[in-house]
Design an enzyme around this catalytic site. Structure first.
Site, short mmCIF file in Angstrom:
data_model
loop_
_atom_site.label_atom_id
_atom_site.label_comp_id
_atom_site.label_asym_id
_atom_site.label_seq_id
_atom_site.Cartn_x
_atom_site.Cartn_y
_atom_site.Cartn_z
N ARG A 1 0.79 -1.22 0.00
CA ARG A 1 0.00 0.00 0.00
C ARG A 1 0.82 1.27 0.00
NH1 ARG A 1 -3.01 -3.81 1.82
NH2 ARG A 1 -1.04 -4.37 2.75
N THR A 2 1.78 1.36 0.93
CA THR A 2 2.53 2.61 1.04
C THR A 2 3.36 2.81 -0.22
OG1 THR A 2 2.59 2.22 3.41
CG2 THR A 2 4.06 3.91 2.57
N LYS B 1 25.81 -6.09 -1.21
CA LYS B 1 27.27 -6.04 -1.35
C LYS B 1 27.89 -5.28 -0.18
CE LYS B 1 26.92 -5.85 -6.37
NZ LYS B 1 27.07 -4.92 -7.51
N ARG C 1 11.45 3.53 3.16
CA ARG C 1 11.00 2.59 4.20
C ARG C 1 12.19 1.73 4.59
NH1 ARG C 1 5.67 -0.96 4.71
NH2 ARG C 1 4.98 1.12 5.25
N HIS D 1 5.43 6.47 11.32
CA HIS D 1 4.86 6.34 9.98
C HIS D 1 4.00 7.59 9.76
CE1 HIS D 1 3.56 4.61 6.34
NE2 HIS D 1 3.24 3.40 6.74
#
Ligand code: NCD
Length: 314
Positions: free
Chosen positions: A62-63, A91, A112, A140
């Site tokens: 969703r986000t 890496k 995120r 959030h």
């Protein structure tokens, strides 16, 4: 962390602590105008030529999707990076180096990340604004704005609210941001319905209590269900705890149709999603349920507003 103070232009969004009431009003006015426009077929070009990197180190649909939808609805473009395990991070590249790279390609980065404070660290070195799309168990902020926008739209007010936040309140970042943002309003009562093993963090309870929010922790939804205006259900954050804790709390709070019907007629049921099994399917068609309808769609409009305010000079 810069306060917004009326101008989002070129600023990072790291925490709801940056907002004052007038900032929230500006976002909501802009979001409401976009909502009306999109629903009547307007095609926007406000962010034509702008490029957003959506840099997601944790799973999201969703986000991630709503940032992409919001950018494209405004005529902007996107560099979508999801599942960072396929990139240079495996890496050994640091977050800071990755941010420097994408800051040089794009005009803003929605980030995120599994670590609390990652967005703040990124913003310190980034030459373009960072939008915190969830930083571990931290915050959030864009979710809190869309939650609040939904409350305002459905209930017609942001003052005088009694809310129950239910579930894993220690590890759930949406409820951290939402509690703090609600503390900007008058006459707010929040019931934290949670197990003792996963309470709302004490520092957040203190901040909001100092701002006048009445709070109470309880272990049962039944105690409060008939008094509340908003029932905010959350998922147990399995990935942030050990198996033993998860097993002990995963089935504690499940909302079913019979319980939902005990709520006030004009109350609403929210959930940031994904829903696992904490709301049974028979609640989905209850007129109080806002999670699959208003909340999701409002996410796109609120993110359109934020992106416009951050990326366009006026
Ligand atoms: C939430 C999150 O990622 O914090 N989801 C979302 O952004 N809508 C809630 C969750 O994952 O439980």
């Amino acid at each position: 962390m810069k306060k917004i103070q009326g101008s989002f232009y070129n600023k990072s969004i790291i925490s709801v602590d940056q907002f004052e009431l007038s900032d929230i009003e500006l976002v909501f006015k802009t979001a409401a105008a976009y909502k009306k426009g999109i629903e009547t077929g307007t095609v926007y070009r406000d962010l034509e030529g702008k490029l957003l990197t959506a840099l997601f180190y944790e799973p999201s649909s969703r986000t991630f999707g709503s940032h992409i939808a919001a950018m494209q609805r405004l005529g902007g473009k996107i560099i979508p990076i999801q599942g960072v395990t396929f990139s240079s991070v495996v890496k050994g590249e640091t977050l800071e180096d990755t941010i420097r790279v994408f800051a040089s390609y794009s005009d803003a980065i929605a980030l995120r990340h599994p670590e609390e404070g990652a967005s703040r660290r990124a913003a310190e070195i980034s030459s373009v604004p960072i939008i915190n799309a969830g930083d571990g168990v931290g915050e959030h902020p864009t979710q809190a704005l869309l939650d609040l926008f939904t409350i305002r739209e459905r209930l017609g007010r942001m003052d005088n609210l009694t809310i129950a936040m239910v579930g894993d309140l220690k590890y759930g970042r949406t409820v951290h941001s939402l509690s703090k943002v609600l503390s900007l309003f008058k006459n707010i009562t929040i019931y934290f319905v949670c197990p003792d093993s996963s309470p709302m963090p004490k520092d957040i309870v203190k901040i909001i209590a100092d701002r006048g929010v009445k709070t109470e922790q309880t272990s049962s939804i039944q105690d409060v269900i008939s008094q509340i205006d908003v029932l905010y259900m959350t998922r147990v954050q399995k990935e942030r705890m050990d198996e033993k804790l998860y097993e002990s709390i995963k089935d504690l709070y499940i909302l079913d149709g019979a319980m939902a019907n005990r709520m006030k007629k004009d109350s609403i049921i929210m959930h940031p999603l994904p829903r696992i099994h904490e709301i049974t399917k028979d609640v989905d068609d209850n007129p109080r349920a806002a999670y699959f309808t208003d909340q999701i769609r409002n996410g796109m409009f609120v993110r359109m507003a934020l992106l416009k305010l951050i990326l366009a000079p006026n």
